[in-house]
Design a protein around this motif. Structure first.
Motif, PDB file in Angstrom:
ATOM      1  N   UNK A   1     -83.661  -5.894 -69.693  1.00 21.63           N
ATOM      2  CA  UNK A   1     -84.552  -5.863 -68.528  1.00 21.63           C
ATOM      3  C   UNK A   1     -85.981  -5.469 -68.869  1.00 21.63           C
ATOM      4  N   UNK A   2     -86.162  -4.625 -69.882  1.00 18.66           N
ATOM      5  CA  UNK A   2     -87.494  -4.170 -70.279  1.00 18.66           C
ATOM      6  C   UNK A   2     -87.872  -4.850 -71.587  1.00 18.66           C
ATOM      7  N   UNK A   3     -88.792  -5.796 -71.511  1.00 15.99           N
ATOM      8  CA  UNK A   3     -89.144  -6.573 -72.698  1.00 15.99           C
ATOM      9  C   UNK A   3     -90.029  -5.811 -73.675  1.00 15.99           C
TER      10      UNK A   3
ATOM     11  N   UNK B   1     -95.957 -13.220 -77.876  1.00 14.72           N
ATOM     12  CA  UNK B   1     -96.320 -13.672 -76.543  1.00 14.72           C
ATOM     13  C   UNK B   1     -95.921 -12.621 -75.520  1.00 14.72           C
ATOM     14  N   UNK B   2     -96.864 -12.194 -74.673  1.00 12.61           N
ATOM     15  CA  UNK B   2     -96.553 -11.129 -73.722  1.00 12.61           C
ATOM     16  C   UNK B   2     -95.724 -11.633 -72.541  1.00 12.61           C
ATOM     17  N   UNK B   3     -94.967 -10.743 -71.970  1.00  8.86           N
ATOM     18  CA  UNK B   3     -94.159 -11.048 -70.786  1.00  8.86           C
ATOM     19  C   UNK B   3     -94.128  -9.769 -69.974  1.00  8.86           C
ATOM     20  N   UNK B   4     -94.778  -9.774 -68.825  1.00  8.35           N
ATOM     21  CA  UNK B   4     -94.939  -8.544 -68.078  1.00  8.35           C
ATOM     22  C   UNK B   4     -93.925  -8.310 -66.979  1.00  8.35           C
ATOM     23  N   UNK B   5     -93.036  -9.276 -66.740  1.00  8.22           N
ATOM     24  CA  UNK B   5     -92.093  -9.162 -65.634  1.00  8.22           C
ATOM     25  C   UNK B   5     -90.812  -8.447 -66.057  1.00  8.22           C
ATOM     26  N   UNK B   6     -90.364  -7.456 -65.284  1.00  9.86           N
ATOM     27  CA  UNK B   6     -89.029  -6.894 -65.531  1.00  9.86           C
ATOM     28  C   UNK B   6     -87.973  -7.944 -65.187  1.00  9.86           C
ATOM     29  N   UNK B   7     -86.842  -7.912 -65.849  1.00 13.84           N
ATOM     30  CA  UNK B   7     -85.844  -8.962 -65.692  1.00 13.84           C
ATOM     31  C   UNK B   7     -84.511  -8.392 -65.221  1.00 13.84           C
ATOM     32  N   UNK B   8     -83.937  -9.040 -64.220  1.00  9.30           N
ATOM     33  CA  UNK B   8     -82.641  -8.622 -63.692  1.00  9.30           C
ATOM     34  C   UNK B   8     -81.613  -9.719 -63.867  1.00  9.30           C
ATOM     35  N   UNK B   9     -80.914 -10.046 -62.787  1.00  7.73           N
ATOM     36  CA  UNK B   9     -79.880 -11.070 -62.862  1.00  7.73           C
ATOM     37  C   UNK B   9     -80.409 -12.465 -63.082  1.00  7.73           C
TER      38      UNK B   9
END
Length: 220
Positions: A131-133, A155-163
């Motif tokens: 969930x935390x990149x 490459x950055x990824x700022x979104x938290x990830x869930x299901x």
């Protein structure tokens, strides 16, 4: 895998596939909350995609956002893209909400549930939910961008990830998962439930089953 978690909880008797999202997530507005778990799994609930909503607000995937901000976007949606059950539209919102249902019903994080119920029992040691990149994952192949000076940067990824995302794996582990589905190692009817298609309200078949799309390829 999010859909598999929902199906396993249904087998445990902790939820029903025709439950509404709102029954488990009471903070949802009336329209999104009336979409069923099954419709969310099949991407036929009409839920507006949270990533598209963020993009309309000027935030691309590299923009740092929080869980609360993503849920806030969903909570402000008083309508749907179409009536539930009438058409297909892929929605990260649906899978995000399904992941939250797993966490609420199982009383553990989605990552913990997947590890305890699927990855651990099957020996999928190179698969995990991330969930935390910002947290490094050993051996993870990731994207890179030119740094402008002849080198590269991650490459950055700022979104938290869930299901809706954040699962990393490898070919060997996915082969273990495919074998598990074929043999019914974890749950005898799991493969059939994941691959089971259902029609739209007008009788036309939705090729998207539960978390995957079913099509014919060279007669198979």
């Amino acid at each position: 895998f999010t859909c598999a978690a929902i199906l396993m909880l249904a087998r445990d008797g902790l939820l029903r596939l025709d439950d509404t999202l709102g029954a488990h997530l009471p903070w949802l507005p009336a329209a999104p909350g009336a979409v069923t778990l099954d419709q969310a799994m099949r991407n036929c609930g009409g839920l507006r995609d949270v990533l598209e909503l963020a993009r309309l607000g000027g935030a691309d995937l590299a923009t740092p956002v929080t869980e609360a901000e993503l849920d806030g976007l969903i909570a402000r949606q008083e309508g749907l893209s179409f009536a539930p059950g009438t058409r297909f539209l892929y929605s990260n919102t649906g899978f995000r909400l399904l992941g939250q249902v797993v966490e609420r019903v199982s009383r553990q994080s989605l990552a913990t549930f997947l590890e305890r119920r699927i990855f651990g029992p099957l020996g999928m040691t190179r698969t995990r939910h991330t969930p935390d990149l910002s947290v490094p994952v050993p051996g993870l192949a990731t994207g890179y961008l030119p740094d402008g000076a002849g080198g590269w940067r991650r490459a950055p990824h700022g979104f938290p990830l869930g299901g809706e995302g954040g699962l990393v794996s490898g070919v060997e582990d996915l082969a273990l998962w495919a074998r598990c589905l074929s043999l019914g190692t974890l749950q005898s009817e799991l493969e059939g439930m994941i691959e089971e298609t259902a029609p739209f309200a007008n009788g036309a078949m939705n090729r998207y089953a539960r978390g995957l799309e079913v099509e014919n390829w060279r007669g198979v």
